[in-house]
Design a protein around this motif. Structure first.
Motif, PDB file in Angstrom:
ATOM      1  N   ASP A   1       0.871  -1.188   0.000  1.00  0.00           N
ATOM      2  CA  ASP A   1       0.000   0.000   0.000  1.00  0.00           C
ATOM      3  C   ASP A   1       0.895   1.221   0.000  1.00  0.00           C
ATOM      4  OD1 ASP A   1      -2.114   1.792   0.485  1.00  0.00           O
ATOM      5  OD2 ASP A   1      -2.397   1.159   2.566  1.00  0.00           O
TER       6      ASP A   1
ATOM      7  N   GLU B   1       2.669   7.898   1.276  1.00  0.00           N
ATOM      8  CA  GLU B   1       2.599   6.635   2.031  1.00  0.00           C
ATOM      9  C   GLU B   1       3.604   5.631   1.482  1.00  0.00           C
ATOM     10  OE1 GLU B   1      -1.083   4.450   1.394  1.00  0.00           O
ATOM     11  OE2 GLU B   1      -0.866   3.415   3.311  1.00  0.00           O
TER      12      GLU B   1
ATOM     13  N   ALA C   1       2.135   0.330   7.018  1.00  0.00           N
ATOM     14  CA  ALA C   1       1.964   1.416   6.045  1.00  0.00           C
ATOM     15  C   ALA C   1       1.888   2.728   6.822  1.00  0.00           C
ATOM     16  CB  ALA C   1       0.703   1.194   5.222  1.00  0.00           C
TER      17      ALA C   1
ATOM     18  N   HIS D   1      -1.140   1.995   9.419  1.00  0.00           N
ATOM     19  CA  HIS D   1      -1.709   0.704   9.828  1.00  0.00           C
ATOM     20  C   HIS D   1      -0.776  -0.432   9.441  1.00  0.00           C
ATOM     21  CE1 HIS D   1      -2.631   0.204   5.516  1.00  0.00           C
ATOM     22  NE2 HIS D   1      -2.875   1.507   5.552  1.00  0.00           N
TER      23      HIS D   1
ATOM     24  N   GLU E   1       1.498   6.762   6.665  1.00  0.00           N
ATOM     25  CA  GLU E   1       0.878   7.630   5.670  1.00  0.00           C
ATOM     26  C   GLU E   1       0.482   8.990   6.221  1.00  0.00           C
ATOM     27  OE1 GLU E   1      -2.857   6.203   4.049  1.00  0.00           O
ATOM     28  OE2 GLU E   1      -2.788   4.456   5.334  1.00  0.00           O
TER      29      GLU E   1
END
Ligand code: MG
Ligand code: MG
Length: 256
Positions: A113, A240, A207, A176, A209
Motif C-alpha cells: 500500500d 505513504e 503502512a 496501519h 501515511e
C-alpha cells in the motif's frame, strides 16, 4: 475501522513477497504520476493503473472495499481532497492542481500500500512546500521504524516534523499494519507521544501515511461517503510507504 485488528509478524519469505507487491505498486504510482497533465480525467488515471496491475497478474484491494463498496482500483484526491477521492470520467485535471494517488497491490495474497502527491503543470510555491513537508514527514516517520521504538515514537516524529513547519496532521485517518490484509494492527497515528504505544518488533510491516493539511487538521466526508476533504477547503497532501521493521534499518517495500 476495527483497530483491535491482529498484528501479523511476517517471516522473511512473506516480506520478500510484499517487496514484490511493493515494486508493482511503485510501478502503478510512477505510471499514473507520468500522466498528470491538464485535461486528463481521473478515470483515465484509474484505467492506466489497472493496466499495470493486470500486466503483473495483480489486483488492488481497494476495489469493492468498504460500504458503499469503493468502485475503483486507486483513489485520486485533488487539492482540498485529502484521501479516498473516487476517479470519474468527468473529473479533469487542471493546471496547478495537486493530486494525491493511493493504490494497493495484492500479489500471491500479500498486500502493499503506498501513495504519493504531485502537481499538474505549474503549481504554486505554497503547493510545492506542502508536498515537500508531507514527503519529508513520511521519511521522518520511516526513520523511527526500528526495534526498540514504539508506535508513539513514529507518530511523534511525523507530527513534530509537520507542526514545527506550521502545517497540520489529520486525526481521523492513520497508518496501519499491512500484509495479509490491507489493514492489520497496529494502528499508527500521524501524531503521538514519544515512548508510548506498542513496541515495534522485527517482522512488523506497517503502512505509514502522513496526511497533511495547510489550514486545519479538521476534515469532513462528502456525500459520496468516501471523499475526505479539509474542513476549511485548504490544500492537502498524502504520501505513504509500506515499511518492514528489520534487525537493522527500516526496509521500504513500496519502491521500484
Ligand atoms: Mg494507501
Ligand atoms: Mg494505507
Amino acid at each position: 475501522m476495527d483497530w483491535a485488528r491482529q498484528i501479523h509478524i511476517k517471516t522473511p519469505a512473506e516480506i520478500a513477497i510484499m517487496r514484490e507487491a511493493g515494486r508493482v505498486n511503485a510501478e502503478v504510482l510512477g505510471t499514473v504520476k507520468a500522466l498528470l497533465k491538464p485535461g486528463v480525467s481521473t478515470a483515465d488515471l484509474n484505467a492506466a493503473a489497472e493496466e499495470v496491475l493486470r500486466k503483473h497478474n495483480c489486483f488492488s484491494p481497494f476495489k469493492g472495499y468498504g460500504h458503499p463498496p469503493f468502485p475503483t482500483s486507486i483513489t485520486v484526491s485533488i487539492n482540498r481532497e485529502l484521501v479516498h477521492g473516487i476517479p470519474k470520467k468527468d473529473r479533469k485535471l487542471r493546471d496547478g492542481d495537486i493530486v494525491s494517488i493511493d493504490c494497493g497491490t495484492v500479489l500471491d495474497g500479500y498486500v502493499a500500500d503506498s501513495a504519493l502527491s504531485a502537481g499538474v503543470g505549474e503549481i504554486s510555491p505554497k503547493a510545492r512546500a506542502l508536498l515537500e513537508v508531507t514527503e519529508g514527514a513520511l521519511h521522518a516517520g520511516i526513520q523511527m521504524m526500528r526495534v526498540g521504538n514504539r508506535t508513539g515514537d513514529v507518530g511523534a516524529a511525523i507530527q513534530q516534523y509537520v507542526e514545527s513547519r506550521g502545517y497540520h496532521v489529520t486525526r481521523e485517518y492513520t497508518g496501519h499494519g499491512v500484509g495479509r490484509q490491507m489493514h492489520e494492527g497496529p494502528q499508527v497515528p500521524n501524531y503521538g507521544k514519544p515512548g508510548t504505544g506498542l513496541p515495534l518488533k522485527q517482522g512488523m510491516t506497517i503502512a505509514l501515511e502522513p496526511m497533511v493539511l495547510v489550514g486545519t487538521h479538521a476534515t469532513r466526508v462528502l456525500p459520496d461517503q468516501w471523499t475526505v476533504v479539509s474542513a476549511d477547503g485548504s490544500l492537502t497532501a498524502h504520501f505513504e510507504h509500506s515499511v518492514a521493521v528489520t534487525a537493522g534499518d527500516p526496509l521500504i517495500l513500496t519502491v521500484p
